[in-house]
Design an enzyme around this catalytic site. Structure first.
Site, PDB file in Angstrom:
ATOM      1  N   HIS A 176    -129.510  40.611  33.233  1.00 47.20           N
ATOM      2  CA  HIS A 176    -128.724  39.596  33.934  1.00 47.20           C
ATOM      3  C   HIS A 176    -127.826  40.251  34.978  1.00 47.20           C
ATOM      4  CE1 HIS A 176    -129.843  36.156  31.548  1.00 47.20           C
ATOM      5  NE2 HIS A 176    -129.335  36.628  30.422  1.00 47.20           N
TER       6      HIS A 176
ATOM      7  N   HIS B 243    -130.926  43.638  27.565  1.00 43.88           N
ATOM      8  CA  HIS B 243    -131.063  42.232  27.956  1.00 43.88           C
ATOM      9  C   HIS B 243    -129.929  41.806  28.883  1.00 43.88           C
ATOM     10  CE1 HIS B 243    -132.095  37.896  27.129  1.00 43.88           C
ATOM     11  NE2 HIS B 243    -130.809  37.777  27.468  1.00 43.88           N
ATOM     12  N   GLU B 244    -128.706  42.035  28.452  1.00 44.12           N
ATOM     13  CA  GLU B 244    -127.567  41.596  29.256  1.00 44.12           C
ATOM     14  C   GLU B 244    -127.491  42.349  30.582  1.00 44.12           C
ATOM     15  OE1 GLU B 244    -126.161  38.936  28.598  1.00 44.12           O
ATOM     16  OE2 GLU B 244    -126.889  38.702  26.556  1.00 44.12           O
TER      17      GLU B 244
ATOM     18  N   HIS C  63    -129.603  41.075  38.077  1.00 45.29           N
ATOM     19  CA  HIS C  63    -129.863  39.855  38.847  1.00 45.29           C
ATOM     20  C   HIS C  63    -128.651  39.539  39.735  1.00 45.29           C
ATOM     21  CE1 HIS C  63    -132.047  35.677  38.532  1.00 45.29           C
ATOM     22  NE2 HIS C  63    -132.088  36.190  39.740  1.00 45.29           N
TER      23      HIS C  63
END
Length: 339
Positions: free
Chosen positions: A131, A127-128, A134
C-alpha cells in the site's frame, strides 16, 4: 494439527524474523531491486511516538521521492490491526511529495532485545508496504486521484501482490537470518514453513465466501424487506442455504451481528473485493515470475503503468496494459491457494 502435519511451530522460525532485518534486508531490499528505491533514516524529524522511525525515500535518480513513517508496535492507546495511510498525498499541482505511514500492532521486545515476528506478521509488513508503494510511487496531478484513491477491489491489489516478494528465495534469504548467529534459515525448516502457508486453505476459502454471500444478501434487500434484529439469524441461514454454503463446520468468517466491514467499514456489498483483489494480485505475481520478479524492467513497467497512475485511468485498462490479459484469470487464485 498444523504442527503434526508440518513438524514445525512459529516459535522455531521467529528467531529468523528480526523486525529490523525484515524491514531493511527484506522490504527495502526488494523495493531497491524492483523499483530502484533507497531508504535513509531521518533522526531529525518529529514523530508522534518514540518507537516510530522515519525514512527519506530516494528515487533511482537521487531525488527525494517521499517520506515513509513506520509505527509497528502495539500500545494501550492504539487501535488494533494494520493499515497504511498518508499525512500528505502526492500531487504535482501542489508540488507535494507523498508522506506515507504504515501501522501494525506487534509485541515489542523488552529493552535491548530484538523484536521477533511470526511468518504471518512478516507477510503483513510486506502487505502494508505494498500500500505504501502505491502511495509513494504515485505520479498524478491531483491528490484526490493519486495513490490509493482507487476502487476497493484495486486498492488491495498492490498490497497483496507485494506479499509475494517475501517468499522469493533471493529476498527471503537476505532477511531470514538468525538474530544471534546471522545464519540463514535451514532449508528443511524453510520448506516446512512455506509448505504450511496453505494449511486449511479450503476452510479459509469457504468461510470467506460465506461472509461474502451474506454481505451481498443483506445489501440486495430493498428498504421494505429488511429483517428485524430477531430475524437476522434466520435471514443469514436462508441466504447461505440458497447459495449452497450452509455448513455448521464452516461458518461464515463474520456473522451478521459482528460484520463490521460491511456495516461501518466501507465494504458494504464489497467484502468480495478481498478475494477479487487476490485474483488480480496473483495474475500480476505470475507476470513478474515469468518475466523476472526482481528485474528493474518489470518493476519500472509496473510502476509506470499501475502504481503511478492512481485513479486517472480505467482500472481494467491499467490491469490489462501491464499484464496483457483482457480480463483477470480467476483460476490463478485456486492455484495460489493450493486448491
Amino acid at each position: 494439527m498444523k504442527k503434526e502435519q508440518y513438524s514445525f511451530s512459529d516459535d522455531e522460525v521467529k528467531p529468523y524474523f528480526n523486525i529490523d532485518s525484515v524491514l531493511i534486508n527484506g522490504i527495502f531490499y526488494a523495493a531497491n531491486k524492483v523499483y530502484g528505491l533507497s531508504f535513509k533514516e531521518r533522526k531529525d524529524l518529529p514523530t508522534y511516538h518514540p518507537d516510530m522511525k522515519v525514512f527519506d525515500v530516494i528515487d533511482n535518480n537521487g531525488k527525494q521521492l517521499a517520506l515513509f513513517y513506520c509505527d509497528y508496535f502495539r500500545r494501550p492507546s492504539k487501535r488494533g490491526g494494520a493499515w497504511m495511510s498518508a499525512f500528505a498525498k502526492q500531487s504535482r499541482l501542489r508540488q507535494q511529495i507523498p508522506i506515507i505511514y504504515n501501522v501494525c500492532n506487534y509485541a515489542k521486545a523488552p529493552e535491548g532485545q530484538p523484536t521477533l515476528l511470526t511468518w504471518d506478521e512478516v507477510s503483513t509488513m510486506f502487505h502494508e508496504f505494498g500500500h505504501a508503494l502505491h502511495g509513494m510511487l504515485s505520479n498524478c496531478n491531483y491528490n484526490t486521484l493519486s495513490g490509493t484513491a482507487v476502487a476497493r477491489d484495486f486498492v488491495e491489489m498492490p498490497s497483496q501482490f507485494n506479499e509475494s516478494f517475501a517468499s522469493i528465495p533471493e529476498v527471503f534469504n537476505h532477511f531470514a537470518k538468525h538474530y544471534k548467529t546471522n545464519q540463514p534459515m535451514p532449508a528443511d525448516l524453510c520448506d516446512k514453513m512455506l509448505n504450511s502457508i496453505n494449511f486449511q486453505a479450503a476452510y479459509a476459502m469457504g468461510e470467506n465466501l460465506g461472509a461474502t454471500c451474506v454481505d451481498m444478501a443483506w445489501h440486495m434487500l430493498d428498504s421494505k424487506n429488511i429483517p428485524t434484529a430477531e430475524e437476522a439469524k434466520n435471514f443469514e441461514t436462508k441466504a447461505l442455504k440458497e447459495v449452497g454454503l450452509l455448513d455448521n463446520q464452516i461458518p461464515p468468517r463474520y456473522s451478521t451481528s459482528y460484520f463490521n466491514h460491511v456495516w461501518g467499514g466501507g465494504y458494504a456489498a464489497g467484502y468480495y473485493s478481498y478475494l477479487w483483489s487476490e485474483v488480480l494480485a496473483v495474475n500480476i505475481a505470475d507476470y513478474f515470475e515469468k518475466n523476472g520478479a526482481l528485474t528493474r524492467k518489470v518493476g519500472n513497467d509496473f510502476r509506470n503503468k499501475v502504481l503511478s497512475r492512481g485513479n486517472t485511468k480505467d482500472l481494467m485498462e491499467i490491469f490489462s496494459d501491464f499484464t496483457g490479459l483482457k480480463a483477470p484469470d480467476a483460476s490463478g487464485l485456486l492455484k495460489a491457494r493450493g486448491l
